[in-house]
Design an enzyme around this catalytic site. Sequence first.
Site, PDB file in Angstrom:
ATOM      1  N   TYR A 101      82.630  21.440 -30.992  1.00 37.76           N
ATOM      2  CA  TYR A 101      82.353  21.618 -29.563  1.00 37.76           C
ATOM      3  C   TYR A 101      80.876  21.368 -29.244  1.00 37.76           C
ATOM      4  O   TYR A 101      80.539  20.597 -28.350  1.00 37.76           O
ATOM      5  CB  TYR A 101      82.748  23.024 -29.093  1.00 37.76           C
ATOM      6  CG  TYR A 101      82.137  23.328 -27.748  1.00 37.76           C
ATOM      7  CD1 TYR A 101      82.658  22.754 -26.584  1.00 37.76           C
ATOM      8  CD2 TYR A 101      81.003  24.126 -27.641  1.00 37.76           C
ATOM      9  CE1 TYR A 101      82.067  22.981 -25.355  1.00 37.76           C
ATOM     10  CE2 TYR A 101      80.411  24.363 -26.422  1.00 37.76           C
ATOM     11  CZ  TYR A 101      80.949  23.792 -25.278  1.00 37.76           C
ATOM     12  OH  TYR A 101      80.351  24.001 -24.062  1.00 37.76           O
ATOM     13  N   ASP A 138      85.792  23.557 -24.213  1.00 35.86           N
ATOM     14  CA  ASP A 138      85.501  24.980 -24.342  1.00 35.86           C
ATOM     15  C   ASP A 138      86.619  25.762 -23.666  1.00 35.86           C
ATOM     16  O   ASP A 138      87.666  25.207 -23.312  1.00 35.86           O
ATOM     17  CB  ASP A 138      84.126  25.313 -23.765  1.00 35.86           C
ATOM     18  CG  ASP A 138      84.073  25.184 -22.238  1.00 35.86           C
ATOM     19  OD1 ASP A 138      85.033  24.658 -21.632  1.00 35.86           O
ATOM     20  OD2 ASP A 138      83.064  25.616 -21.642  1.00 35.86           O
ATOM     21  N   GLU A 185      73.879  25.714 -25.503  1.00 30.84           N
ATOM     22  CA  GLU A 185      75.260  25.784 -25.967  1.00 30.84           C
ATOM     23  C   GLU A 185      75.421  26.814 -27.081  1.00 30.84           C
ATOM     24  O   GLU A 185      76.435  27.520 -27.141  1.00 30.84           O
ATOM     25  CB  GLU A 185      75.743  24.405 -26.439  1.00 30.84           C
ATOM     26  CG  GLU A 185      75.892  23.389 -25.323  1.00 30.84           C
ATOM     27  CD  GLU A 185      76.949  23.772 -24.307  1.00 30.84           C
ATOM     28  OE1 GLU A 185      77.787  24.654 -24.586  1.00 30.84           O
ATOM     29  OE2 GLU A 185      76.932  23.204 -23.198  1.00 30.84           O
ATOM     30  N   LEU A 202      71.975  39.399 -27.639  1.00 28.51           N
ATOM     31  CA  LEU A 202      72.926  38.301 -27.417  1.00 28.51           C
ATOM     32  C   LEU A 202      74.140  38.388 -28.334  1.00 28.51           C
ATOM     33  O   LEU A 202      75.178  37.785 -28.057  1.00 28.51           O
ATOM     34  CB  LEU A 202      72.233  36.944 -27.626  1.00 28.51           C
ATOM     35  CG  LEU A 202      71.658  36.258 -26.388  1.00 28.51           C
ATOM     36  CD1 LEU A 202      71.009  34.939 -26.773  1.00 28.51           C
ATOM     37  CD2 LEU A 202      72.729  36.022 -25.330  1.00 28.51           C
ATOM     38  N   TRP A 255      69.148  24.950 -17.911  1.00 22.97           N
ATOM     39  CA  TRP A 255      69.220  23.955 -18.992  1.00 22.97           C
ATOM     40  C   TRP A 255      69.868  22.653 -18.544  1.00 22.97           C
ATOM     41  O   TRP A 255      70.121  21.780 -19.353  1.00 22.97           O
ATOM     42  CB  TRP A 255      70.021  24.524 -20.162  1.00 22.97           C
ATOM     43  CG  TRP A 255      71.330  25.138 -19.740  1.00 22.97           C
ATOM     44  CD1 TRP A 255      72.518  24.501 -19.514  1.00 22.97           C
ATOM     45  CD2 TRP A 255      71.568  26.517 -19.484  1.00 22.97           C
ATOM     46  NE1 TRP A 255      73.483  25.388 -19.130  1.00 22.97           N
ATOM     47  CE2 TRP A 255      72.936  26.645 -19.109  1.00 22.97           C
ATOM     48  CE3 TRP A 255      70.773  27.669 -19.536  1.00 22.97           C
ATOM     49  CZ2 TRP A 255      73.501  27.884 -18.790  1.00 22.97           C
ATOM     50  CZ3 TRP A 255      71.347  28.889 -19.219  1.00 22.97           C
ATOM     51  CH2 TRP A 255      72.686  28.982 -18.852  1.00 22.97           C
ATOM     52  N   TYR A 279      76.360  38.221 -32.154  1.00 22.68           N
ATOM     53  CA  TYR A 279      76.756  37.142 -33.065  1.00 22.68           C
ATOM     54  C   TYR A 279      75.512  36.551 -33.751  1.00 22.68           C
ATOM     55  O   TYR A 279      75.154  35.399 -33.556  1.00 22.68           O
ATOM     56  CB  TYR A 279      77.547  36.069 -32.337  1.00 22.68           C
ATOM     57  CG  TYR A 279      78.822  36.585 -31.721  1.00 22.68           C
ATOM     58  CD1 TYR A 279      79.996  36.626 -32.464  1.00 22.68           C
ATOM     59  CD2 TYR A 279      78.851  37.063 -30.427  1.00 22.68           C
ATOM     60  CE1 TYR A 279      81.174  37.129 -31.919  1.00 22.68           C
ATOM     61  CE2 TYR A 279      80.017  37.576 -29.869  1.00 22.68           C
ATOM     62  CZ  TYR A 279      81.172  37.600 -30.628  1.00 22.68           C
ATOM     63  OH  TYR A 279      82.329  38.103 -30.077  1.00 22.68           O
TER      64      TYR A 279
END
Length: 344
Positions: A129, A147, A46, A89, A24, A91
Amino acid sequence: MRDVADISPALLAWYDRNARVLPWRTGPEDHAKGLRTAPYRVWLSEVMLQQTTVAAVRNYFRDFTTRWPTVTDLAQAEDADVMAAWAGLGYYARARNLLKCARVVAFDLGGQFPRTAQELQALPGIGPYTAAAIASIAFDAPATVVDGNVERVVSRLFALTDPLPGTRPEIARLAGQITPQDRPGDHAQAMMDLGATLCTPRNPVCALCPLEAHCEAHAQGIAASLPVKAPKKVKPTRRGHAYVLIGPAGEVLVERRPDRGLLGGTLGFPTSDWAEERPAFAPPLETDWQEAATEVRHTFTHFHLILTVHTGLGHVDGMTGNNAFSPDALPTLMRKVWEAAQPA
């Protein structure tokens, strides 16, 4: 410590030679030629990287950008397809917000991401962020990106000995002081790379660090002990039951969980409530249920979970049966349930 104005030039010189190659990222050589990473790719990476490692994200990012190359492609995707692609992944609220944000950008903003951190934060699922990362990396805006890696680097540079999270406002202030007007995106990525490769949580490689001469913690011999973190609270343990039912034609009983809550919007097996005291056995229908030999153990952010897995054969009339069942479409917890059920 030397003048803080010397920090970013030293860091960027190191980054120009040592930048990680990431799917990326636009590298420093291409950036110098005027190329920029598309905001869609910065945003997607992100969001994926939150609470996850670079190694875990690489293949997910490639798969997503192959299936949905633009934010409009993602906005037009079926929710179930995106949730299945996200499986593993964790969450899962991130995936739901990913779709919400993609649809706002694609359908309300003409496919164009806002260019400032303040405007970006108005989008679903984008916090300070992520907004700063998109603004700095995609648009060269002088936004301060903080971060976990940046927290560690700044804590050591300025020898901040008070514990996190209380020092976060001071870390953000100091990180802003060393963020340059020129190449802020490269600076942000350089800080991340430094924390990931040299200024690591344990055994920092100070001898190779481009900021060794600027680092107060190194000068005091305390770099490895920073940042100080407040003691973690003991996580409670919850318990429950999971039910794996196979139909007469080999179909597997699955259901889509409610959008809100843990694992929201994902496919999974029926379960009981999860509580500190194990709930009563209450399967979705009567059959000859067998208890699997292995319990499933899984840890969420705020608690540990232990599930007793039960397997059975039976009809699924009027319930959600999936004849094209694939464990790959399940979140990690439900994959563990499926694996525990296999010997039975």
